[in-house]
Motif scaffolding. Structure first.
Motif, PDB file in Angstrom:
ATOM      1  N   ALA A 104     -40.528  -5.343  30.013  1.00 33.05           N
ATOM      2  CA  ALA A 104     -40.005  -4.229  31.430  1.00 33.05           C
ATOM      3  C   ALA A 104     -39.819  -5.161  32.608  1.00 33.05           C
ATOM      4  O   ALA A 104     -38.026  -5.017  33.333  1.00 33.05           O
ATOM      5  CB  ALA A 104     -41.212  -3.395  31.612  1.00 33.05           C
ATOM      6  N   ASN A 105     -40.061  -5.941  32.630  1.00 27.96           N
ATOM      7  CA  ASN A 105     -39.927  -7.155  33.570  1.00 27.96           C
ATOM      8  C   ASN A 105     -38.515  -8.563  33.371  1.00 27.96           C
ATOM      9  O   ASN A 105     -38.461  -9.968  33.728  1.00 27.96           O
ATOM     10  CB  ASN A 105     -40.936  -7.889  34.006  1.00 27.96           C
ATOM     11  CG  ASN A 105     -41.513  -7.460  35.135  1.00 27.96           C
ATOM     12  OD1 ASN A 105     -41.536  -6.338  35.314  1.00 27.96           O
ATOM     13  ND2 ASN A 105     -42.745  -7.773  35.212  1.00 27.96           N
ATOM     14  N   LEU A 106     -37.661  -7.718  31.852  1.00 29.77           N
ATOM     15  CA  LEU A 106     -37.069  -9.189  31.400  1.00 29.77           C
ATOM     16  C   LEU A 106     -36.061  -9.093  32.620  1.00 29.77           C
ATOM     17  O   LEU A 106     -35.281  -8.283  32.295  1.00 29.77           O
ATOM     18  CB  LEU A 106     -36.485  -9.190  30.007  1.00 29.77           C
ATOM     19  CG  LEU A 106     -35.790  -9.892  28.926  1.00 29.77           C
ATOM     20  CD1 LEU A 106     -37.191 -11.304  29.161  1.00 29.77           C
ATOM     21  CD2 LEU A 106     -35.790  -9.079  27.993  1.00 29.77           C
ATOM     22  N   LEU A 138     -44.830  -9.620  24.664  1.00 32.57           N
ATOM     23  CA  LEU A 138     -45.427 -11.022  25.379  1.00 32.57           C
ATOM     24  C   LEU A 138     -44.619 -10.042  26.822  1.00 32.57           C
ATOM     25  O   LEU A 138     -43.808 -10.248  27.173  1.00 32.57           O
ATOM     26  CB  LEU A 138     -44.303 -11.929  25.597  1.00 32.57           C
ATOM     27  CG  LEU A 138     -45.249 -12.772  24.226  1.00 32.57           C
ATOM     28  CD1 LEU A 138     -44.542 -13.926  23.864  1.00 32.57           C
ATOM     29  CD2 LEU A 138     -46.825 -13.521  24.263  1.00 32.57           C
ATOM     30  N   ARG A 139     -45.829  -9.337  27.597  1.00 33.83           N
ATOM     31  CA  ARG A 139     -45.460  -8.286  28.117  1.00 33.83           C
ATOM     32  C   ARG A 139     -44.340  -8.782  29.646  1.00 33.83           C
ATOM     33  O   ARG A 139     -43.833  -8.229  30.916  1.00 33.83           O
ATOM     34  CB  ARG A 139     -45.535  -7.096  28.854  1.00 33.83           C
ATOM     35  CG  ARG A 139     -46.667  -6.191  27.528  1.00 33.83           C
ATOM     36  CD  ARG A 139     -44.996  -5.409  27.096  1.00 33.83           C
ATOM     37  NE  ARG A 139     -44.813  -4.768  25.573  1.00 33.83           N
ATOM     38  CZ  ARG A 139     -45.496  -4.459  25.214  1.00 33.83           C
ATOM     39  NH1 ARG A 139     -45.916  -3.471  26.337  1.00 33.83           N
ATOM     40  NH2 ARG A 139     -45.097  -3.066  23.804  1.00 33.83           N
ATOM     41  N   LYS A 140     -44.920 -10.084  30.013  1.00 32.78           N
ATOM     42  CA  LYS A 140     -45.230 -11.015  31.278  1.00 32.78           C
ATOM     43  C   LYS A 140     -43.155 -11.810  31.368  1.00 32.78           C
ATOM     44  O   LYS A 140     -42.900 -11.943  31.878  1.00 32.78           O
ATOM     45  CB  LYS A 140     -45.797 -11.711  31.634  1.00 32.78           C
ATOM     46  CG  LYS A 140     -47.102 -10.428  31.610  1.00 32.78           C
ATOM     47  CD  LYS A 140     -48.410 -11.636  33.129  1.00 32.78           C
ATOM     48  CE  LYS A 140     -48.966 -10.902  33.541  1.00 32.78           C
ATOM     49  NZ  LYS A 140     -50.427 -11.843  33.987  1.00 32.78           N
ATOM     50  N   LEU A 141     -43.059 -11.513  30.098  1.00 32.97           N
ATOM     51  CA  LEU A 141     -41.674 -12.491  30.145  1.00 32.97           C
ATOM     52  C   LEU A 141     -40.787 -12.131  31.325  1.00 32.97           C
ATOM     53  O   LEU A 141     -40.442 -10.365  30.680  1.00 32.97           O
ATOM     54  CB  LEU A 141     -41.454 -12.105  28.038  1.00 32.97           C
ATOM     55  CG  LEU A 141     -41.761 -13.427  27.362  1.00 32.97           C
ATOM     56  CD1 LEU A 141     -40.937 -12.724  25.768  1.00 32.97           C
ATOM     57  CD2 LEU A 141     -41.644 -14.293  27.500  1.00 32.97           C
TER      58      LEU A 141
HETATM   59  C1  LIG Z   1     -43.955  -6.873  36.313  1.00 29.06           C
HETATM   60  O1  LIG Z   1     -43.364  -7.375  37.395  1.00 29.06           O
HETATM   61  C2  LIG Z   1     -43.820  -7.324  39.193  1.00 29.06           C
HETATM   62  C3  LIG Z   1     -43.192  -7.660  40.163  1.00 29.06           C
HETATM   63  O2  LIG Z   1     -42.989  -9.022  40.188  1.00 29.06           O
HETATM   64  C4  LIG Z   1     -45.573  -7.480  38.336  1.00 29.06           C
HETATM   65  O3  LIG Z   1     -46.058  -6.797  40.114  1.00 29.06           O
HETATM   66  C5  LIG Z   1     -45.665  -6.577  37.211  1.00 29.06           C
HETATM   67  O4  LIG Z   1     -47.498  -6.945  36.972  1.00 29.06           O
HETATM   68  C6  LIG Z   1     -44.734  -7.314  36.312  1.00 29.06           C
HETATM   69  N1  LIG Z   1     -45.887  -6.777  34.941  1.00 29.06           N
HETATM   70  C7  LIG Z   1     -46.246  -7.354  34.183  1.00 29.06           C
HETATM   71  C8  LIG Z   1     -45.881  -6.775  32.383  1.00 29.06           C
HETATM   72  O5  LIG Z   1     -46.499  -8.623  33.972  1.00 29.06           O
END
Ligand SMILES: *[C@@H]1O[C@H](CO)[C@@H](O)[C@H](O)[C@H]1NC(C)=O
Ligand SMILES: *[C@@H]1O[C@H](CO)[C@@H](O)[C@H](O)[C@H]1NC(C)=O
Ligand SMILES: *[C@@H]1O[C@H](CO)[C@@H](O)[C@H](O)[C@H]1NC(C)=O
Ligand SMILES: *[C@@H]1O[C@H](CO)[C@@H](O)[C@H](O)[C@H]1NC(C)=O
Ligand SMILES: *[C@@H]1O[C@H](CO)[C@@H](O)[C@H](O)[C@H]1NC(C)=O
Ligand SMILES: *[C@@H]1O[C@H](CO)[C@@H](O)[C@H](O)[C@H]1NC(C)=O
Length: 465
Positions: A343-345, A318-321
């Protein structure tokens, strides 16, 4: 960015959110107010509607004089905060919005009771009653033998400690309802299934009441729902599989109930979901493998449940987590290294479980993380964080009560994360068994969320409709 909001408690956030909702609606309405109204002669109210309004005021307001002081409450100039009117095609003023309890809106008298007459106002679009029924017990009621206002889009009864009784099934007559907020009252009994025939609903919030019974499967009928909050009630039984029919749902909060069973497989259909909170229930069983379909999920909050299994690999996909909270739930085994691909954790809570093994080395690469709690587990080995990581997290890094963990001497200068430097004599003496009070599963605990901006986003979506 969002980091500065991370420490808000849930009630405070809700207050803030409601303020945003309220202020935005009021801005919209003000913009709609057409001041050419002044030129319409005569533009008074229908006497029946005026009398209804007077009755509402008499049952609510601490200002008992206003029938005299505001004989024409809708007229420009005499207009009084807490009421908004529009001119109808009949050239009469009609009340479109009533707002009680939040200053500068009118405050309520101690003996205020629920004014069922509000549902007789034919053009009413929104009602807000906040901290109003505080002393005299009163229940939500509908006028007898009268058609209820079908133009009502928003009904918000919030923080009324004397609002008791059940949610009346008759609420289903409010066909245009888009936002229903009955949060922080003392409502009891089961959620009436009739509520789920309100198919214009976008947001349903029944949180912080004393509702009982199961979550009805008819909840799946609310196909347009964006936000669903049933948290802090006394709901029992399983999460109905019909939840998978809410295809556009973005926020789902069932925290702090007594739900049992496991997360239904149908959850994988909710691929608009951004925020999912299930903390402090009695959920167990396996995680559905379809969890990886929730590719928009940014918050998964599930502390305090009797899971007693290994951490699922699914979360690693779940890459947006941004927040993953799985504390106090009896998880065992190792922390999956795949979690370091999130990566966004920004916050990870795994404290008070039975996790073993080393901290995955990739965790040192989590460049957005600002809160990491791995305390009270059985992790061991050298902590894989360099000094800049340790300094960045500071007090938001908690590795304490993991008897086998130690810090590399080269990175440890001037940091205190609750563990000792490898090879020091203190390390050996700090190995101690968990006290009984440290054992996983200590029961309900308030949890901290970073949901400010999720609500902001939802709120923007709601009001751009
Ligand atoms: C991670 O966060 C950045 C900035 O908030 C965003 O642009 C990026 O799309 C995010 N990545 C994912 C995989 O959601
Ligand atoms: C008010 O209504 C009149 C006529 O319907 C219109 O010309 C005017 O632009 C409106 N004013 C505002 C502020 O909406
Ligand atoms: C951490 O990131 C660096 C640079 O991007 C990479 O070379 C290294 O392999 C990563 N470490 C782990 C354990 O993923
Ligand atoms: C610490 O580790 C991060 C991630 O691997 C790296 O980008 C950074 O340069 C390192 N800092 C130091 C002082 O070594
Ligand atoms: C980590 O979790 C423990 C146990 O719940 C708690 O006492 C501690 O305050 C937490 N640490 C941080 C930095 O949040
Ligand atoms: C550990 O303790 C022993 C005896 O108490 C002492 O001689 C030794 O220097 C200590 N080592 C360190 C690294 O502090």
């Amino acid at each position: 960015m969002c980091c500065s909001f991370s420490c808000f408690s849930l009630p405070l956030l809700q207050l803030l959110i409601s303020f945003l909702l309220i202020s935005s609606v009021s801005t919209n309405q003000n913009a709609r107010k057409n001041h050419t109204d002044k030129n319409l002669f005569p533009s008074n109210m229908n006497p029946l509607e005026l009398e209804t309004l007077f009755k509402i005021m008499e049952s609510m307001s601490s200002d008992q004089n206003w029938r005299m002081s505001h004989p024409n409450p809708c007229n420009p100039g005499s207009s009084w905060l807490g009421i908004e009117c529009k001119t109808g095609i009949d050239n009469h003023f009609h009340v479109t919005r009533l707002d009680f309890g939040t200053p500068p809106n009118p405050t309520c008298k101690n003996t205020a009771t629920f004014p069922s007459e509000i549902f007789e106002l034919p053009n009413l679009e929104s009602i807000f009653i906040f901290q109003c029924f505080t002393h005299t017990s009163t229940a939500i009621s509908f006028p007898e033998n009268k058609i209820s206002s079908s133009s009502l889009q928003q009904l918000s009864l919030r923080s009324n400690p004397a609002l008791v009784g059940s949610i009346p099934p008759h609420i289903s007559s409010l066909k245009s309802l888009q936002i229903l907020t009955l949060s922080q009252n003392r409502l009891t009994d089961q959620i009436p299934v009739e509520i789920f025939s309100l198919n214009s609903l976008l947001h349903l919030d029944l949180s912080y009441n004393m509702l009982t019974g199961m979550i009805p499967f008819q909840i799946g009928n609310l196909r347009g729902l964006l936000g669903l909050d049933l948290s802090y009630n006394r709901l029992t039984g399983p999460i109905p599989a019909a939840i998978g029919q809410l295809l556009v749902l973005q926020k789902l909060d069932f925290s702090s109930n007594s739900l049992t069973g496991s997360i239904p497989d149908s959850i994988k259909q909710l691929n608009s979901l951004i925020f999912l909170a299930l903390s402090n229930n009695k959920l167990g069983g396996r995680f559905p493998s379809g969890l990886t379909d929730l590719q928009n999920l940014q918050y998964f909050i599930m502390d305090d449940n009797p899971m007693f299994r290994q951490l699922p690999l699914e979360f690693g996909h779940l890459r947006k987590l941004q927040e993953l909270r799985l504390a106090n739930s009896g998880y065992s085994g190792t922390i999956p290294p795949i979690y370091s691909q999130l990566a966004n954790l920004s916050a990870l809570s795994l404290q008070n479980n039975r996790l073993t093994g080393e901290i995955p080395t990739g965790f040192g690469n989590l460049s957005h993380i600002y809160h990491l709690n791995l305390s009270r587990n059985f992790l061991f080995g050298v902590v894989p964080f360099n000094s800049s990581f340790l300094k960045r997290l500071g007090r938001n890094l908690d590795l304490s009560s993991n008897p086998g963990l130690c810090l590399s001497p080269s990175e440890a200068f001037g940091v205190n994360v609750g563990i000792d430097v490898c090879g020091s004599n203190k390390t050996a003496s700090s190995i101690r068994p968990l006290k009984k009070s440290d054992a996983p599963f200590q029961g309900p605990k308030p949890f901290i969320l970073t949901i400010f901006w999720v609500f902001l986003a939802l709120h923007q979506i709601l009001f751009s409709v």
